[in-house]
Motif scaffolding. Structure first.
Motif, short mmCIF file in Angstrom:
data_model
loop_
_atom_site.label_atom_id
_atom_site.label_comp_id
_atom_site.label_asym_id
_atom_site.label_seq_id
_atom_site.Cartn_x
_atom_site.Cartn_y
_atom_site.Cartn_z
N ALA A 28 13.74 5.53 3.71
CA ALA A 28 14.15 6.94 3.64
C ALA A 28 14.60 7.30 2.23
O ALA A 28 14.24 8.36 1.69
CB ALA A 28 15.26 7.20 4.66
N VAL A 29 15.39 6.39 1.61
CA VAL A 29 15.87 6.68 0.26
C VAL A 29 14.72 6.72 -0.74
O VAL A 29 14.62 7.62 -1.58
CB VAL A 29 16.92 5.64 -0.16
N GLY A 30 13.81 5.75 -0.65
CA GLY A 30 12.69 5.70 -1.60
C GLY A 30 11.76 6.89 -1.47
O GLY A 30 11.38 7.51 -2.48
N ILE A 31 11.40 7.22 -0.23
CA ILE A 31 10.49 8.36 -0.03
C ILE A 31 11.18 9.67 -0.43
O ILE A 31 10.57 10.55 -1.04
CB ILE A 31 10.01 8.40 1.43
N ALA A 54 7.68 0.52 -5.89
CA ALA A 54 8.80 -0.42 -5.88
C ALA A 54 9.48 -0.45 -4.51
O ALA A 54 9.88 -1.52 -4.01
CB ALA A 54 9.81 -0.04 -6.96
N THR A 55 9.59 0.72 -3.88
CA THR A 55 10.20 0.77 -2.55
C THR A 55 9.34 0.02 -1.53
O THR A 55 9.87 -0.70 -0.66
CB THR A 55 10.37 2.23 -2.11
N ALA A 56 8.03 0.17 -1.61
CA ALA A 56 7.14 -0.53 -0.68
C ALA A 56 7.25 -2.04 -0.86
O ALA A 56 7.33 -2.79 0.13
CB ALA A 56 5.71 -0.08 -0.91
N VAL A 57 7.28 -2.53 -2.09
CA VAL A 57 7.40 -3.97 -2.32
C VAL A 57 8.74 -4.49 -1.80
O VAL A 57 8.81 -5.54 -1.12
CB VAL A 57 7.25 -4.26 -3.83
N ALA A 58 9.82 -3.75 -2.11
CA ALA A 58 11.14 -4.18 -1.63
C ALA A 58 11.20 -4.19 -0.12
O ALA A 58 11.80 -5.09 0.49
CB ALA A 58 12.21 -3.26 -2.21
N GLY A 76 3.48 -0.27 4.41
CA GLY A 76 2.67 -0.13 3.20
C GLY A 76 1.68 1.01 3.31
O GLY A 76 1.45 1.75 2.34
N LEU A 77 1.12 1.20 4.52
CA LEU A 77 0.19 2.30 4.72
C LEU A 77 0.88 3.65 4.57
O LEU A 77 0.32 4.59 4.00
CB LEU A 77 -0.45 2.18 6.11
N SER A 78 2.11 3.75 5.06
CA SER A 78 2.82 5.02 4.94
C SER A 78 3.12 5.35 3.48
O SER A 78 2.96 6.49 3.04
CB SER A 78 4.11 4.96 5.75
N PHE A 79 3.52 4.36 2.69
CA PHE A 79 3.77 4.61 1.27
C PHE A 79 2.48 4.98 0.54
O PHE A 79 2.47 5.86 -0.33
CB PHE A 79 4.40 3.37 0.63
#
Length: 490
Positions: free
Chosen positions: A14-17, A410-414, A477-480
């Motif tokens: 939520a924070v990353g998106i 970066a959010t997806a990797v984390a 990952g698909l959502s990002f």
């Protein structure tokens, strides 16, 4: 540790998106690019560089005027810096800059425009072209070359075209080259014989359609030519299409109304009435401090003026127009002293209702009765700072979008790493549970399992936590990736 990882797994997406969305929809959104265009008609050798600065805001190909404040215009002629100009553009986005060039303009002329003390560059250093001065014998029959065409009214000494018949020849000229309805203008008539000699004392009879002639009553107006065969009429156009008919007779010939008699000549033609022209009142040009009194028959908020002479455009101005109580819109511009305009006396004023001087009502009015038939050029586009402004804005927006996409990546990797940690912790708990379930109460191995323990073990084994975690990571990952793909459409 487990609770921290679990909380981060739920909060981080939520924070990353949200952060990426703020960047992409905020700084990553393309904004209006603000730049300037430079208009003018600089002449080589002129002691003044008069530039018309147009502030423009552009977004997706649509332009709007920009009222720019704290403009600073600097220029150099053949490497020598000119006097700087500072000022602001009005609500129409137009500013008139005047830079002195005591040594005369010489190639190359480089112009630079900044805003706010140079903090914002609106026009990079660009070279503006110079045009050669027109010879004094040039007329409006010669169109302007690469930097604009000649204007109506420029060649006020040119004879008007018309149908002429008879022994006497009539040459008709508009005293100021152009007319504007419904304002009076002088019309000059020269009467000559077939051999070109002046027809002294010739009687000229005039009638007009679409206009009033001074002194016209129930019949045609009659005037007498002087010793040079010259006569003058005052005509007030009442329409944009005005026809003038003239009949000249020698002294002692047939009286007016007798057609085809010897010693007469006729002329019929149309007057140069310019639709939409702003009229320059010649009465304001007299006196020690001449002024341009501009009158528009139609509602117009302002008039754009270019003043010059043999050395080209020497001064520009924007004159506000307001109702004058007589049904017109009027404004006045007081001319500065001659030295302030550079070398040479001013000869003409180009009056237009648009800053580009491209409207049909643009007219060049002479400022002096002795001014020669010079052909002033319309202002032309000299430099355009909008492409560079758009490039800077595009680079800024692209940089912000790249930052937003980097946040998403970066959010997806984390997030995937956190899911891997949770999967590892779940696998360890399962192994511990299996080890505990396979021992008896005193800790010895090999004790038989109860039916309830066997069911729990089978359920845990069938859950396949590793595959579930991998599937969840793939969905994250698909959502990002979907968010990043959507961002590329902006």
């Amino acid at each position: 540790m487990v609770s921290t990882v679990s909380a981060a797994t739920h909060v981080l997406p939520a924070v990353g998106i949200g952060l990426a969305a703020l960047v992409l929809l905020g700084p990553g959104t393309r904004r209006m690019a603000t730049g300037v265009r430079v208009w003018g008609a600089p002449v080589a050798g002129s002691e003044a560089l008069a530039l018309r600065i147009e502030g423009v805001r552009r977004l997706h190909g649509a332009d709007d005027p920009a009222a720019l404040q704290d403009l600073e215009v600097s220029a150099a002629s053949a490497g020598a810096p000119l006097e700087r100009w500072t000022g602001s553009a009005g609500e129409d986005g137009i500013a008139e800059a005047l830079l002195r060039a005591p040594g005369g303009l010489q190639e190359p002329v480089v112009v630079r425009i900044a805003r706010g003390g140079g903090a914002q560059l609106l026009l990079e250093e660009q070279r503006v072209p110079l045009v050669p001065a027109l010879p004094a014998t040039e007329t409006s029959a010669l169109p302007g070359a690469a930097h604009g065409s000649a204007l109506p009214g420029a060649a006020h000494g040119s004879a008007l075209p018309g149908a002429a018949h008879g022994e006497l020849r009539l040459r008709v000229t508009a005293a100021r080259g152009a007319m504007a309805a419904p304002f009076p203008e002088r019309v000059r008539v020269a009467v000559e014989t077939e051999d070109g000699a002046p027809a002294a004392g010739a009687r000229v009879e005039a009638s007009a359609v679409g206009a009033d002639l001074e002194g016209q009553g129930s019949g045609p107006v009659q005037v007498m030519a002087d010793a040079r065969g010259a006569a003058e009429l005052t005509l007030k156009p009442l329409a944009h299409a005005v026809e003038l008919s003239l009949r000249a007779t020698r002294p002692g010939s047939a009286p007016p109304g007798t057609r085809g008699s010897p010693g007469e000549g006729t002329w019929e033609g149309t007057m140069p009435v310019i639709p939409g022209a702003i009229w320059l009142d010649p009465g304001g040009l007299a006196g020690e401090r001449p002024a341009l009194r501009l009158i528009s028959p139609a509602p117009k908020p302002r008039a754009y003026v270019s003043i010059g002479g043999a050395h080209g455009r020497l001064l520009g101005a924007v004159v506000p127009l307001a109702p004058d109580g007589a049904g017109y819109f009027a404004g006045t511009l007081t001319l500065p002293d001659g030295p302030a305009l550079g070398a040479g006396a001013v000869e003409w004023a180009v009056i237009a209702s648009d800053p580009y001087e491209q409207g049909a009502g643009t007219v060049a009015w002479p400022l002096s009765p002795t001014a020669g038939p010079a052909a002033p050029r319309r202002v032309a586009l000299l430099a355009d700072g909008l492409p560079a402004a758009e490039a800077r804005e595009q680079a800024r927006a692209s940089g912000a979008r790249r930052a937003g996409l980097a946040v998403l990546g970066a959010t997806a990797v984390a997030q995937m790493l956190l899911l891997a940690l949770r999967s590892r912790a779940a696998r360890r708990r399962l192994e511990a549970h299996l080890a505990a379930a396979s021992t008896d109460e005193d800790g010895t191995a090999g004790a038989p399992l109860s039916r309830e323990d066997r069911g729990r073990l089978l359920a845990a084994a069938r859950a396949e936590p590793l595959l579930s975690v991998l599937a969840l990571a793939a969905l994250v990952g698909l959502s990002f990736a979907a968010v990043a793909a959507l961002a590329t459409f902006r």
